[in-house]
Write an enzyme that holds these catalytic residues in place. Structure first.
Site, short mmCIF file in Angstrom:
data_model
loop_
_atom_site.label_atom_id
_atom_site.label_comp_id
_atom_site.label_asym_id
_atom_site.label_seq_id
_atom_site.Cartn_x
_atom_site.Cartn_y
_atom_site.Cartn_z
N ASP A 13 0.85 -1.19 0.00
CA ASP A 13 0.00 0.00 0.00
C ASP A 13 0.89 1.24 0.00
OD1 ASP A 13 -2.33 -1.54 0.18
OD2 ASP A 13 -2.23 -1.59 2.36
N ASP A 227 -7.44 -8.76 9.60
CA ASP A 227 -6.55 -9.89 9.32
C ASP A 227 -5.94 -10.44 10.61
OD1 ASP A 227 -6.93 -9.42 6.48
OD2 ASP A 227 -5.58 -7.71 6.73
#
Length: 287
Positions: A13, A227
């Site tokens: 990212d 996650d």
């Protein structure tokens, strides 16, 4: 038989801070910061710290991901099932934000060339982001965890319904669960289902009942929290604890990841068990 195969993204990212998001033209970039993450990457970093045995399945382009792979390999994470495309880049997500709004540009790169195959037999196979995994899921005998995340729209109505029905468990966030119900027409889940809802906590639908697990108040970046929650779930399953215990583990781990960041996450098993007992006394009657 091995414990877990985990399919998902090893994403870079690139966070771009700007004063405002323009409709067109150009703006000055105040800060540019790459971060290693993705559904599989975030999970792997936290799961490895608890010594949960898993094999990572993903694809990356070596033009962009050498440093990322070197980092997770230095942590002891096996990348033997990560397909590496030498002349490809990605996956990379460019995220521009002004603090209130954001716009993202996703370059799938190597993930679009990947033809995933399972290399071994596993007790659990977790299908998160990536290509449409339904055909593979229908051909294996493992306990399937269906976790489409933000790529839920990759599946048709019939595919969503089928994937859910053949799964041991499905996982959605609140928005994805609404999409799932609207697309499939199902008013309630057919198999054990976990729905996460940020600061409102999470819910477990199992055996015709719903169990709510409040979130622990946190302050920080929520990227990777979901996650990390999944790492808590598998920590419980690996140690032959209940799914309810996994919900509590996941809630506590996600809280610490939000407060400290994945890179600074340092919770150990002894402290996790202590905090689990505190959580049970405060919030739950069953675990």
């Amino acid at each position: 038989m091995r414990f877990l195969a985990y399919f998902g993204h090893l994403n870079i990212d690139v966070l771009i801070s700007v004063d405002s998001i323009p409709r067109e033209g150009s703006v000055n970039v105040k800060d540019l910061r790459p971060r290693f993450g993705g559904t599989a990457g975030n999970f792997a970093i936290v799961a490895q710290k608890f010594r949960i045995p898993f094999d990572l399945y993903s694809a990356v382009g070596m033009k962009t991901h050498r440093e990322y792979l070197a980092m997770i390999e230095s942590m002891g994470i096996n990348t033997g099932h990560v397909e590496k495309f030498e002349d490809e880049s990605g996956p990379i997500c460019y995220i521009a934000t002004d603090g209130k709004k954001q716009v993202s540009f996703m370059h799938q790169g190597a993930m679009e060339k990947w033809k995933p195959q399972l290399a071994d037999e596993y007790e659990y196979v977790h299908f998160s982001t990536g290509p449409n995994y339904l055909d593979m899921a229908k051909s294996i005998r493992s306990k399937i965890i269906f976790d489409p995340s933000q790529e839920i729209h990759k599946y048709s109505k019939d595919e969503l319904k089928k994937f859910h029905e053949i799964s041991y468990m499905s996982i959605f966030n609140d928005h994805e669960y609404r999409v799932f119900r609207e697309m499939t027409g199902l008013s309630s889940p057919k198999v054990t289902t976990i729905v996460t809802n940020g600061e409102r906590g999470s819910s477990l639908f199992m055996d015709g009942k719903k169990y709510d697990f409040p979130a622990i108040p946190s302050s920080g970046d929520t990227v990777g929290a979901g996650d990390s929650f999944r790492a808590g779930l598998y920590l419980a399953l690996y140690n032959r604890r209940s799914i309810e215990k996994g919900m509590i583990y996941g809630t506590i781990i996600a809280h610490h990841v939000i407060d400290d960041g994945i890179e600074n996450f340092s919770l150990n098993m002894e402290d996790l068990e202590r905090e689990t007992e505190n959580y049970r006394r405060m919030f739950t009657k069953r675990s």
